[in-house]
Scaffold this active site. Structure first.
Site, PDB file in Angstrom:
ATOM      1  N   LYS A 107       0.669  -1.304  -0.070  1.00  0.00           N
ATOM      2  CA  LYS A 107       0.332  -0.169   0.052  1.00  0.00           C
ATOM      3  C   LYS A 107       0.873   1.067   0.150  1.00  0.00           C
ATOM      4  O   LYS A 107       0.420   1.938  -0.672  1.00  0.00           O
ATOM      5  CB  LYS A 107      -0.999  -0.105   0.967  1.00  0.00           C
ATOM      6  CG  LYS A 107      -0.571  -0.051   2.510  1.00  0.00           C
ATOM      7  CD  LYS A 107      -1.963   0.060   3.493  1.00  0.00           C
ATOM      8  CE  LYS A 107      -0.370   0.019   4.736  1.00  0.00           C
ATOM      9  NZ  LYS A 107      -0.345   1.241   5.145  1.00  0.00           N
ATOM     10  N   ASP A 108       2.187   0.918   0.175  1.00  0.00           N
ATOM     11  CA  ASP A 108       3.074   2.474   0.004  1.00  0.00           C
ATOM     12  C   ASP A 108       3.564   2.442  -0.717  1.00  0.00           C
ATOM     13  O   ASP A 108       4.660   3.497  -1.654  1.00  0.00           O
ATOM     14  CB  ASP A 108       4.064   2.143   1.233  1.00  0.00           C
ATOM     15  CG  ASP A 108       3.772   2.331   2.462  1.00  0.00           C
ATOM     16  OD1 ASP A 108       2.780   3.288   2.917  1.00  0.00           O
ATOM     17  OD2 ASP A 108       3.939   1.996   3.551  1.00  0.00           O
ATOM     18  N   ARG A 155      -8.288   7.982   3.209  1.00  0.00           N
ATOM     19  CA  ARG A 155      -9.179   7.262   2.892  1.00  0.00           C
ATOM     20  C   ARG A 155     -10.165   6.793   4.183  1.00  0.00           C
ATOM     21  O   ARG A 155     -10.843   6.937   4.542  1.00  0.00           O
ATOM     22  CB  ARG A 155      -8.685   6.479   2.631  1.00  0.00           C
ATOM     23  CG  ARG A 155      -9.867   5.221   3.148  1.00  0.00           C
ATOM     24  CD  ARG A 155      -8.234   2.946   2.246  1.00  0.00           C
ATOM     25  NE  ARG A 155      -7.741   2.981   3.101  1.00  0.00           N
ATOM     26  CZ  ARG A 155      -7.853   2.929   4.319  1.00  0.00           C
ATOM     27  NH1 ARG A 155      -9.178   2.113   4.778  1.00  0.00           N
ATOM     28  NH2 ARG A 155      -6.864   2.522   5.480  1.00  0.00           N
ATOM     29  N   ARG A 156      -8.950   7.457   5.541  1.00  0.00           N
ATOM     30  CA  ARG A 156     -10.155   6.476   6.732  1.00  0.00           C
ATOM     31  C   ARG A 156     -10.594   7.925   7.165  1.00  0.00           C
ATOM     32  O   ARG A 156     -12.246   7.446   7.363  1.00  0.00           O
ATOM     33  CB  ARG A 156      -9.029   6.584   7.095  1.00  0.00           C
ATOM     34  CG  ARG A 156      -8.285   4.821   8.036  1.00  0.00           C
ATOM     35  CD  ARG A 156      -7.314   4.657   8.209  1.00  0.00           C
ATOM     36  NE  ARG A 156      -6.868   3.309   8.548  1.00  0.00           N
ATOM     37  CZ  ARG A 156      -5.737   3.001   8.648  1.00  0.00           C
ATOM     38  NH1 ARG A 156      -4.775   3.723   8.344  1.00  0.00           N
ATOM     39  NH2 ARG A 156      -5.181   1.704   8.331  1.00  0.00           N
ATOM     40  N   ARG A 173       1.149  10.625  12.417  1.00  0.00           N
ATOM     41  CA  ARG A 173       2.388   9.059  11.620  1.00  0.00           C
ATOM     42  C   ARG A 173       3.382   9.107  12.864  1.00  0.00           C
ATOM     43  O   ARG A 173       3.443   9.191  13.787  1.00  0.00           O
ATOM     44  CB  ARG A 173       2.136  10.128  10.657  1.00  0.00           C
ATOM     45  CG  ARG A 173       1.448  10.811   9.644  1.00  0.00           C
ATOM     46  CD  ARG A 173       2.121  10.817   8.005  1.00  0.00           C
ATOM     47  NE  ARG A 173       3.372  10.279   7.799  1.00  0.00           N
ATOM     48  CZ  ARG A 173       4.370  10.225   7.920  1.00  0.00           C
ATOM     49  NH1 ARG A 173       4.538  12.055   7.689  1.00  0.00           N
ATOM     50  NH2 ARG A 173       5.272   9.968   6.987  1.00  0.00           N
ATOM     51  N   ARG A 179       2.110   5.893  17.672  1.00  0.00           N
ATOM     52  CA  ARG A 179       0.589   5.947  17.235  1.00  0.00           C
ATOM     53  C   ARG A 179       0.122   5.987  19.096  1.00  0.00           C
ATOM     54  O   ARG A 179      -0.299   6.500  19.221  1.00  0.00           O
ATOM     55  CB  ARG A 179      -0.073   5.570  16.545  1.00  0.00           C
ATOM     56  CG  ARG A 179       0.817   5.880  14.998  1.00  0.00           C
ATOM     57  CD  ARG A 179       0.204   5.498  14.136  1.00  0.00           C
ATOM     58  NE  ARG A 179       1.286   5.558  12.669  1.00  0.00           N
ATOM     59  CZ  ARG A 179       0.791   5.420  11.323  1.00  0.00           C
ATOM     60  NH1 ARG A 179      -0.741   4.827  11.085  1.00  0.00           N
ATOM     61  NH2 ARG A 179       0.886   5.459  10.239  1.00  0.00           N
ATOM     62  N   CYS A 266      -1.860  10.034  -2.495  1.00  0.00           N
ATOM     63  CA  CYS A 266      -2.478  10.266  -0.959  1.00  0.00           C
ATOM     64  C   CYS A 266      -3.300  11.492  -1.112  1.00  0.00           C
ATOM     65  O   CYS A 266      -3.559  11.623   0.547  1.00  0.00           O
ATOM     66  CB  CYS A 266      -1.211  10.391  -0.396  1.00  0.00           C
ATOM     67  SG  CYS A 266      -0.414   9.024  -0.050  1.00  0.00           S
TER      68      CYS A 266
END
Length: 341
Positions: A107-108, A155-156, A173, A179, A266
């Site tokens: 996904k990166d 997205r979230r 981040r 986190r 992004c």
């Protein structure tokens, strides 16, 4: 000057014939705990598949690198260059023959790979769902109005705000451990993470709720690990071909085709998930939205696995047609910005 794959393979064969050690297989990886867990997983799989060549001490070397994405943590990815910030240094090392393969969270990985590199291998995918973590609520739906959620993902954010626009999303981040520490310190009321990362680090006990796909559609390629190499490195290609998991590769191919059709980055809230049924049918669901969740367009398509890329591309084209050019022009003209926690 970079050594070609064929020369490296030939050198290894000559070295083994003369009783000398073959050059180590160099694995490029980021240095975060999750990235290292994935690199060590890759190393173990290589040792299992090639015990005589790679199962001996010194046969595999881990090359740990710090990327721009790891170093700039006070800004959202959408503000500083996007996903490529997690892979650029690894790409440079690969093209410069400093490493032989690179292990990535798919996904990166940007939609387009650098020339002279390929990504022909994906390990079997982990659970693709997101998880909700909070000391203040048992579920995302139970968060009180006005609660602050830490997430760097547009997205979230879009899917959260579509359900409750009173919630506030702030840039959040850093690696998983960072986190969770911020969450414990009360910087935010909740956060969302990929379930796959927690599972790979044996940290499932940290989660509060596993989110169903109807509540939170995952990122394109979430839960998948990809292995990249130079396109002329026959030795590396032979090794990583043995690790490729076909169903994962086809599902991620579909999802990344959807992303490419939308020219996704992004700065655009995009989600997508492909699954392959027992009968060989590939089913895809995708989503694109405004960052504030005020507009969301979804698409579902299915077809044979052999048409994975076509299904993803057609899904992207369908969304573009339904949303209209004005929607995407608005996204380009109104670049989103997350507040900082």
């Amino acid at each position: 000057m970079a050594t070609s794959g064929r020369v490296v393979v030939a050198a290894a064969v000559v070295a083994m014939a003369m009783g000398l050690e073959a050059p180590p297989l160099r694995i490029g990886t980021r240095g975060s705990p999750l990235a290292l867990a994935q690199a060590y997983m890759t190393r173990e799989l290589l040792m299992e598949h090639f015990p005589e060549e790679l199962g001996v001490d010194g046969a595999i070397e881990l090359c740990i690198m710090k990327t721009q994405g790891d170093m700039i943590l006070d800004k959202a990815l959408s503000e500083i260059g996007g996903k490529g910030l997690f892979t650029k240094e690894l790409d440079v090392a690969l093209l410069g023959d400093e490493v032989d393969i690179c292990v990535h969270s798919m996904k990166d990985v940007p939609t387009w790979l650098p020339e002279k590199t390929v990504l022909p291998c994906m390990l079997e995918r982990e659970d693709t769902r997101d998880v909700f973590i909070s000391p203040k609520a048992k579920s995302l739906a139970e968060l009180p109005d006005g609660s602050v959620i830490g997430s760097a993902s547009l997205r979230r954010q879009a899917q959260i705000l579509a359900k409750n626009p009173t919630l506030k999303c702030v840039n959040f981040r850093g690696n998983v451990q960072t986190r969770l520490r911020k969450l414990d310190e009360g910087v935010v009321d909740a956060t969302l993470l990929a379930y796959a990362g927690l599972k790979r680090m044996d940290m499932e006990d940290e989660l509060t709720q596993i989110l169903d796909y109807d509540e939170m559609l995952p990122a394109v390629a979430q839960g998948a690990i990809g292995i990249q190499c130079r396109d002329d490195d026959d030795r590396a290609l032979r090794y990583i071909a043995a690790l490729n998991h076909g169903p994962t590769f086809e599902a991620v191919t579909c999802e990344r085709a959807f992303l490419a059709a939308l020219d996704g980055n992004c700065k655009t809230p995009i989600a997508g998930r492909a699954v392959i049924d027992d009968d060989g049918t590939l089913r895809f669901k995708g989503l694109v939205a405004k960052p504030d969740g005020s507009e969301i367009y979804t698409v579902e398509r299915e077809g044979p696995v052999a048409d994975a890329a076509k299904i993803g591309t057609e899904a992207g084209d369908q969304v573009k047609a339904e949303a209209g050019i004005e929607f995407f022009e608005w996204l380009q003209a109104n670049e989103p910005a997350l507040a900082t926690a």
